[in-house]
Each structure stands twice: as structure tokens, then as C-alpha cells.
Scaffold this motif. Structure first.
Motif, short mmCIF file in Angstrom:
data_model
loop_
_atom_site.label_atom_id
_atom_site.label_comp_id
_atom_site.label_asym_id
_atom_site.label_seq_id
_atom_site.Cartn_x
_atom_site.Cartn_y
_atom_site.Cartn_z
N THR B 211 80.41 -53.62 63.38
CA THR B 211 79.49 -52.94 64.29
C THR B 211 79.88 -53.16 65.75
OG1 THR B 211 78.00 -54.82 64.40
CG2 THR B 211 77.53 -53.18 62.72
N GLU B 212 80.74 -54.15 66.01
CA GLU B 212 81.15 -54.42 67.39
C GLU B 212 82.50 -53.83 67.73
OE1 GLU B 212 80.86 -58.59 68.18
OE2 GLU B 212 78.85 -58.66 67.33
N ALA B 213 83.18 -53.28 66.71
CA ALA B 213 84.54 -52.77 66.94
C ALA B 213 84.49 -51.48 67.75
CB ALA B 213 85.25 -52.56 65.62
N LYS B 214 85.46 -51.32 68.64
CA LYS B 214 85.56 -50.09 69.44
C LYS B 214 86.23 -48.98 68.64
CE LYS B 214 84.77 -51.46 73.95
NZ LYS B 214 83.74 -52.43 73.74
N VAL B 215 87.13 -49.40 67.76
CA VAL B 215 87.83 -48.43 66.93
C VAL B 215 87.75 -48.91 65.48
CG1 VAL B 215 90.04 -47.29 66.46
CG2 VAL B 215 89.42 -47.88 68.82
N LEU B 216 87.37 -48.01 64.58
CA LEU B 216 87.32 -48.36 63.17
C LEU B 216 88.23 -47.42 62.38
CD1 LEU B 216 83.52 -49.01 62.48
CD2 LEU B 216 85.38 -50.69 62.34
N VAL B 217 89.00 -48.01 61.48
CA VAL B 217 89.80 -47.23 60.54
C VAL B 217 89.13 -47.43 59.19
CG1 VAL B 217 92.06 -46.93 59.49
CG2 VAL B 217 91.89 -47.60 61.90
N SER B 218 88.49 -46.37 58.70
CA SER B 218 87.65 -46.51 57.53
C SER B 218 88.25 -45.70 56.38
CB SER B 218 86.25 -46.02 57.86
OG SER B 218 85.34 -46.40 56.87
N GLY B 219 88.27 -46.32 55.21
CA GLY B 219 88.88 -45.66 54.06
C GLY B 219 87.91 -45.45 52.91
N GLY B 220 88.18 -44.43 52.10
CA GLY B 220 87.34 -44.14 50.94
C GLY B 220 88.17 -43.93 49.70
N ARG B 221 87.59 -43.19 48.78
CA ARG B 221 88.20 -42.97 47.47
C ARG B 221 89.64 -42.45 47.60
NH1 ARG B 221 84.76 -42.69 43.09
NH2 ARG B 221 83.07 -41.97 44.40
N GLY B 222 89.87 -41.62 48.59
CA GLY B 222 91.21 -41.06 48.77
C GLY B 222 92.28 -42.10 49.11
N VAL B 223 91.83 -43.23 49.64
CA VAL B 223 92.78 -44.32 49.92
C VAL B 223 93.08 -45.05 48.61
CG1 VAL B 223 93.12 -46.50 51.18
CG2 VAL B 223 92.01 -44.56 52.31
N GLY B 224 92.01 -45.31 47.88
CA GLY B 224 92.14 -45.59 46.46
C GLY B 224 92.48 -46.98 45.98
N SER B 225 93.23 -47.77 46.76
CA SER B 225 93.70 -49.04 46.21
C SER B 225 93.85 -50.08 47.31
CB SER B 225 95.06 -48.84 45.55
OG SER B 225 95.99 -48.46 46.57
N THR B 226 94.06 -51.31 46.89
CA THR B 226 94.32 -52.39 47.84
C THR B 226 95.58 -52.08 48.65
OG1 THR B 226 93.42 -53.86 46.18
CG2 THR B 226 94.53 -54.91 48.02
N GLU B 227 96.58 -51.53 47.98
CA GLU B 227 97.82 -51.13 48.66
C GLU B 227 97.50 -50.11 49.76
OE1 GLU B 227 100.94 -52.33 48.34
OE2 GLU B 227 99.78 -53.78 47.16
N GLY B 228 96.70 -49.13 49.40
CA GLY B 228 96.31 -48.08 50.35
C GLY B 228 95.64 -48.68 51.58
N PHE B 229 94.78 -49.67 51.37
CA PHE B 229 94.07 -50.29 52.51
C PHE B 229 95.01 -51.12 53.37
CE2 PHE B 229 90.09 -48.94 50.62
CZ PHE B 229 89.33 -48.71 51.75
N LYS B 230 96.12 -51.60 52.75
CA LYS B 230 97.11 -52.31 53.56
C LYS B 230 97.73 -51.39 54.60
CE LYS B 230 98.38 -56.10 50.51
NZ LYS B 230 99.21 -56.38 49.32
N THR B 231 97.97 -50.14 54.23
CA THR B 231 98.53 -49.20 55.22
C THR B 231 97.49 -48.88 56.30
OG1 THR B 231 97.93 -47.23 53.98
CG2 THR B 231 100.10 -48.14 53.55
N LEU B 232 96.21 -48.87 55.90
CA LEU B 232 95.15 -48.67 56.90
C LEU B 232 95.11 -49.85 57.88
CD1 LEU B 232 94.28 -46.20 55.37
CD2 LEU B 232 91.95 -47.10 55.24
N LYS B 233 95.31 -51.03 57.34
CA LYS B 233 95.28 -52.24 58.17
C LYS B 233 96.39 -52.18 59.23
CE LYS B 233 94.17 -56.77 58.87
NZ LYS B 233 94.40 -56.87 60.31
N LYS B 234 97.56 -51.68 58.81
CA LYS B 234 98.66 -51.55 59.78
C LYS B 234 98.30 -50.60 60.90
CE LYS B 234 102.57 -52.54 56.77
NZ LYS B 234 103.36 -51.79 55.79
N LEU B 235 97.69 -49.48 60.53
CA LEU B 235 97.25 -48.51 61.55
C LEU B 235 96.22 -49.18 62.48
CD1 LEU B 235 96.92 -45.72 62.83
CD2 LEU B 235 95.32 -45.13 61.00
N ALA B 236 95.28 -49.91 61.87
CA ALA B 236 94.24 -50.58 62.65
C ALA B 236 94.86 -51.58 63.63
CB ALA B 236 93.26 -51.29 61.72
N ASP B 237 95.84 -52.34 63.16
CA ASP B 237 96.46 -53.37 64.01
C ASP B 237 97.15 -52.77 65.23
OD1 ASP B 237 95.53 -55.35 62.41
OD2 ASP B 237 97.42 -55.68 61.32
N THR B 238 97.74 -51.60 65.09
CA THR B 238 98.41 -51.00 66.25
C THR B 238 97.40 -50.66 67.35
OG1 THR B 238 98.25 -48.79 65.31
CG2 THR B 238 100.31 -49.94 64.98
#
Lengths: 261, 335
Positions: B211-238
Motif C-alpha cells: 500500500t506504500e509502494a509508488k509503483v506496483l507490478v501485479s500479476g494474475g493467472r496469466g503469469v501463472g507460476s513462480t517462474e513467471g513472478f520471478k520475471t515480474l520481480k526483475k521488472l519491479a527491481d528496475t
């Protein structure tokens, strides 16, 4: 110890809906309740009363119907209830409201004044600190814990963005209290009977309080509401079916346009 | 009171443990826009102890003048100490507008000062504008956000407002900006100091609350897996962002509940919300539709998420997200 708790009757904003055609608030059928932070404040006063003995007065400013929350407060354990109601108070902003309440407080004996942090209809959190200033009292806001040494000092836990602070404040003082920290007690059966049989709600007009009349109501309000409106419904943005490379280009230019990168 | 005696936009810039709070810089940015319309100056009020070396930073973020009160009494925020100092600054310099962050400090200090100065204060503003008559128009939510109100204070000065953090845009830092730094020495009536700070406790946070984050990268069913969320995490980190999730991925045990957005999760309103592989059930929308900018990526062009997004991309998130991450890394490096 004499404690005065300032409470407010508010519409339960979680029940408010918007008329989809007119774009206005639907207030019909919305229950009026004691403002949650104020109820937390009353609980603080009653806990001090349980532990140290205290005389607890509840006061409110509002329409005659606000008597309902004073009855509730008496049934929870308050000792005295005053309703300040007068046409002269109508249209008050926070400054004029705080002047009226400070005017009432000047006529009472108090060691401690408690308000809620903020009311759920306006969410301004201003009246408590403004009362403190008018009365020349110290204030502690965002109160989530209160300990009393039995004499002249309160030790306060004040919540902030980092976590919390521990502060000591000399009485008399004003506290503004957070609801989640103090779960209010239920009314008791004997309390309810007392609230209706034994106790009178005192109805006061503006002539009974100690304040310059020019500071009250609309005339005493430096701010004016110019207009009010419901939030415009969001319009959906563009949707593109493009290659991944083009998609990246679109996203990056959007982020630049909005100064995010 | 003679209105024409009051000039310039004053911003209270908060510091905590000597650290300038971001909302102060955001307010300097907004004050700059307003000052242009009024043809007035932006003045930062900076209070604390051993903080003088930071005044130039405020100039670089948009202050034309910095009034710095640097003394032991002002080391930590306490209502009365700060009220006395700012009251004296206002009496001496007579600002037309006085802005505070709507933090636990600004919301404690603002009303105390408004009562001392006998002027109006508008709380938690989300929009500030100048009217044709050169008055400040302050817009804020009320009734739990169900209603917006525009409020003015035309007969009193200064016009005071607290502004929600994260709403206004700070300026790009400009090291070549020049400003004047003024030492201010308040005189204190210590007999009024009735509150003592015993200790401050800071929570240790291993990750930020979404709730305090300025930018959120949020994933759903289309991301699908732990692996998928790892790629989201990379995007978030940048982007210095946090990763959030829709309910389906929490129910599937892929993401923890404390990052769930929606009716049964958290309500968020970041500056930017990426909805990736999220169809946009009404319960999810309820938790994020207030975000300032929503960018959605989804395979299904009829997904309801596109009804609330500012930019919608119909496509495969598994292809787009890594490419986007790469491109953003490059953009940010170049900057």
C-alpha cells in the motif's frame, strides 16, 4: 480527575452510495453513528475512570438528533452529557467548530480533554489540535496508548509512519485518539436504564458558552466550500494489439509522458 | 488584514532524523507551478538541528529561498516548538500560501498553526490550483472518498493546506539552480513546552507494504507460476517497485496473502500499477482502480481490466515483460 470527551455524530460512510444517474450522495437510510475514533476516545476515558476514578463528561455539537450518541455514551459509562445545538453554529468549518467547542470547555472543569483523531465524514483531523490551541493546552495526536502516573503526567504511545513514539505530557492536555487501539466496551443494561432514567442530556445554546460570537458558525469560518462533486467515472484508455516490441515502445513513451522514468 | 501584504508560497519541508521527507520535495515542485501563475517566489521552511548543509538540496528541487531554523530545540518534531518557530516565520515574512505534507507531523502542526494564525486550513488536498482571481483552490476527498470538495480561503491569510504524500510531482533535481539561504533564529517561550519525547521506535521492514509502494507490478493467472513472478520481480527491481498479486495466484499458493490486491486483499493507489495477466474481476478492480496510471497487459482483448486501464496491451506477457525490463534498464542507465 475530570475528563471531557468530544464526540460527533456522523453518517456511516461505509454505507454511503452514489446515485449513478445524478452523481450525488445517497444519504437516505444511511445510519448515523458515533464517530469511531471518538468512541475510542471515550473508551480511553472510561478505562482511566475504572482504574483511577474520574468524572467523565461527553459533549457534542450538532443537530438535536445527535442526542442519540450522548445516550449511547452515558450507557457505556459516561457521567454527564451536553449537547451544544444552535442555529448560530450552522455552517461552521473546523476553525469555527473548534472555537465553539473551546467556548463550551471554558465553562467546564477539566484535567484532560479527549477527541477522536478525525471524523469519518470530513477526515480533517483538525478540530482536536485547534481546540488545544484555543485553550492554550498541549496536544498529543494519533494516540494509541495511554498510561497515567496517578498525578500529573500521562505517558503516551503516539503512532507515526515509522512505527511509534513514546511521549510524556503534563496535564491538563488534549489527546486525539485512534479507534483501532481502543476497542470500545458495550453498553450495559443498567447503563442503558441509567442513560434514560437517571441522566438528563443538557441542551445548551450558543449563549451559554464562553466565546466571542463572531467566531462562530459561517461568519467565523475562514474557509468556504466552492463546489463539491462526485469523482468522475474513469474513461478507459487506448487498447493496442501490437507486436511485443511495439508494446514496449508504447509503454515506455507512456511512462515518459507521465514522468515516471 | 491587508491581503496585498501577503506574498509568496511557503512550504514546510519535513525532516526526520535529518532526512528530508519526499513529500516536502513534492510540495516544492507543486509550489513552483503555482508560483509561476502568481509571479511569486517559492520559499522552503526547513526546521531541525544540524541540517543547514542540506538547504542547497531544497534549492535544487525548486526553492527560491530557504528559511532555515537550525537549533537543538527543533531536532525532533514537537508540536509547540515547531508551532512557535513557524508562527514567527509567518509573522515576519507574511506568506500568501502555506503548504504542509498530510503526514502525522503536518496533520498535527497544520491545525495548531491555523488556530494560532486565525486562518483556514484545508486537509489532505489532492489538487491545488490558482483561480482567475489569483486565489488558491484546494480540492480534497470527503465522505470516505465518495465526494470531492473544492475549498477556498479568500478573506484570510495565509491560505493553508496539507497535501497528501505521493500526489504531487517533484521537479528534476537541478544542481545549477541558485537560491538564497536565510538563517532564522526563533525565540522560544519554553514555559509552553509541556510534551517530552522519551523515545522513537522505527519498525524494521524487510519489504515494503504494497500500500506504500509508488509503483506496483501485479500479476494474475496469466503469469501463472513462480517462474513467471520471478520475471515480474526483475521488472519491479528496475523501477524500484514492489510485486503484488491477484487473488487467484494467492489461492494457488504462488504468492503470499500480504501482497494480494482487491476486495479481500489490500486497496492500493500507487502512481503506477502494472496489471499483468490479470483479467480484472470487479473485486480486483475495487482494490486498484484509484491508481494514478494503470497499464494492463493481457491476452484477452475483452478482459475487463482494459475498462479501467490508461494503456492496454493485448499480448503475451511472457514475451513482453522481459523485453520491457531490458528496455527500462537501458533507459534508466542512460539517465
Amino acid at each position: 480527575m475530570n475528563i471531557v470527551v468530544c464526540i460527533k455524530q456522523v453518517p456511516d460512510t461505509t454505507e454511503i452510495k452514489i446515485d449513478p444517474v445524478k452523481g450525488t450522495l445517497i444519504r437516505d437510510g444511511v445510519p448515523s453513528i458515533m464517530n469511531p475514533d471518538d468512541k475510542g476516545g471515550l473508551e480511553v476515558a472510561l478505562q482511566l475512570k475504572d482504574k483511577f476514578g474520574a468524572h467523565v463528561t461527553v459533549i457534542t455539537m450538532g443537530l438535536p438528533m445527535a442526542e442519540a450518541i450522548l445516550r449511547e455514551a452515558l450507557a457505556m459509562g459516561a457521567d454527564r452529557a451536553i449537547l451544544l445545538t444552535d442555529r448560530k453554529l450552522a455552517g461552521a468549518d473546523t476553525l469555527a467548530t473548534s472555537n465553539a467547542i473551546a467556548g463550551l470547555l471554558r465553562t467546564l472543569d477539566y484535567d484532560l480533554v479527549i477527541t477522536g483523531r478525525q471524523a469519518i465524514d470530513g477526515d480533517t483531523a483538525q478540530v482536536g489540535p485547534q481546540i488545544a490551541e484555543h485553550l492554550g493546552l498541549p496536544q498529543v495526536s494519533y494516540v494509541a496508548g495511554v498510561e497515567y502516573d496517578g498525578k500529573n503526567t500521562l505517558t503516551i504511545r503516539k503512532e507515526d509512519e515509522d512505527a511509534y513514539q513514546i511521549l510524556e505530557v503534563e496535564l491538563p492536555a488534549v489527546l486525539t485518539v485512534l479507534a483501532p487501539a481502543f476497542k470500545p466496551r458495550y453498553m450495559t443494561v443498567s447503563g442503558i436504564i441509567n442513560a434514560y432514567d437517571t441522566h438528563e442530556i443538557e441542551i445548551w445554546g450558543a449563549d451559554k458558552i464562553d466565546v466571542d460570537e463572531k467566531k462562530l458558525g459561517l461568519n467565523g469560518s475562514p474557509t468556504r466550500v466552492k463546489k463539491s462533486f462526485t469523482k468522475p467515472q474513469k474513461v478507459a484508455g487506448e487498447v493496442y494489439e501490437v507486436t511485443p516490441e511495439e508494446a514496449v515502445g508504447l509503454i515506455v513513451s507512456k511512462l515518459k509522458e507521465k514522468f515516471i522514468i | 488584514m491587508n491581503k496585498s501584504d501577503y506574498k509568496n508560497i511557503f512550504v514546510f519541508v519535513e525532516q526526520r532524523d535529518g532526512e528530508i521527507q519526499p513529500v516536502g520535495l513534492e510540495l516544492l515542485g507543486k509550489a513552483n507551478e503555482l508560483a509561476k501563475e502568481l509571479n511569486e517566489k517559492v520559499v522552503a521552511m526547513f526546521l531541525g538541528h544540524n541540517i543547514k548543509n542540506q538547504c542547497q538540496t531544497l534549492v535544487e528541487y525548486g526553492a527560491d529561498q530557504v528559511i532555515c531554523a537550525d537549533c537543538p530545540e527543533l531536532k525532533d518534531y514537537l508540536t509547540e516548538q515547531y508551532s512557535q518557530a513557524i508562527y514567527q516565520i509567518v509573522q515576519e515574512y507574511k506568506p500568501s500560501i502555506l503548504l504542509f505534507g498530510a503526514t502525522t507531523i503536518g496533520r498535527d502542526l497544520g491545525p495548531r498553526l491555523s488556530a494560532r494564525l486565525t486562518t483556514g486550513l484545508t486537509a489532505d488536498c489532492t489538487k491545488l490550483e490558482i483561480s482567475e482571481e489569483k486565489e488558491l483552490m484546494m480540492t480534497r476527498p470527503a465522505f470516505g472518498g465518495n465526494l470531492m470538495a473544492t475549498i477556498m480561503c479568500t478573506e484570510h491569510r495565509p491560505q493553508m493546506s496539507t497535501v497528501r504524500p505521493g500526489v504531487m510531482q517533484k521537479m528534476d533535481r537541478d544542481a545549477s539552480r541558485k537560491g538564497e539561504i536565510i538563517d532564522f533564529h526563533p525565540t522560544f517561550d519554553t514555559s509552553k513546552f509541556k510534551v517530552k519525547l522519551i523515545k522513537k521506535v522505527k519498525a524494521v521492514k524487510d519489504k515494503m507494504d504494497i500500500t506504500e509502494a509508488k509503483v506496483l507490478v501485479s500479476g494474475g493467472r496469466g503469469v501463472g507460476s513462480t517462474e513467471g513472478f520471478k520475471t515480474l520481480k526483475k521488472l519491479a527491481d528496475t523501477m524500484g517497485a514492489e510485486v503484488a498479486s491477484s487473488r487467484s495466484m494467492v489461492d494457488a499458493g504462488i504468492m503470499p496473502h500480504d501482497v494480494q490486491v482487491g476486495q479481500t486483499g489490500k486497496t492500493v493507489r500507487p502512481n503506477l500499477y502494472f496489471a499483468i495477466g490479470i483479467s480484472g474481476a470487479i473485486q480486483h478492480l475495487a482494490g486498484m482502480e484509484e491508481s494514478d496510471l494503470i497499464i494492463a497487459i493481457n491476452k484477452d482483448k475483452f478482459a475487463p481490466i482494459f475498462g479501467v486501464s490508461d494503456l492496454g496491451i493485448v499480448g503475451d506477457c511472457h514475451k513482453i515483460v522481459p523485453l520491457l525490463t531490458e528496455r527500462l534498464q537501458k533507459e534508466i542507465q542512460e539517465k
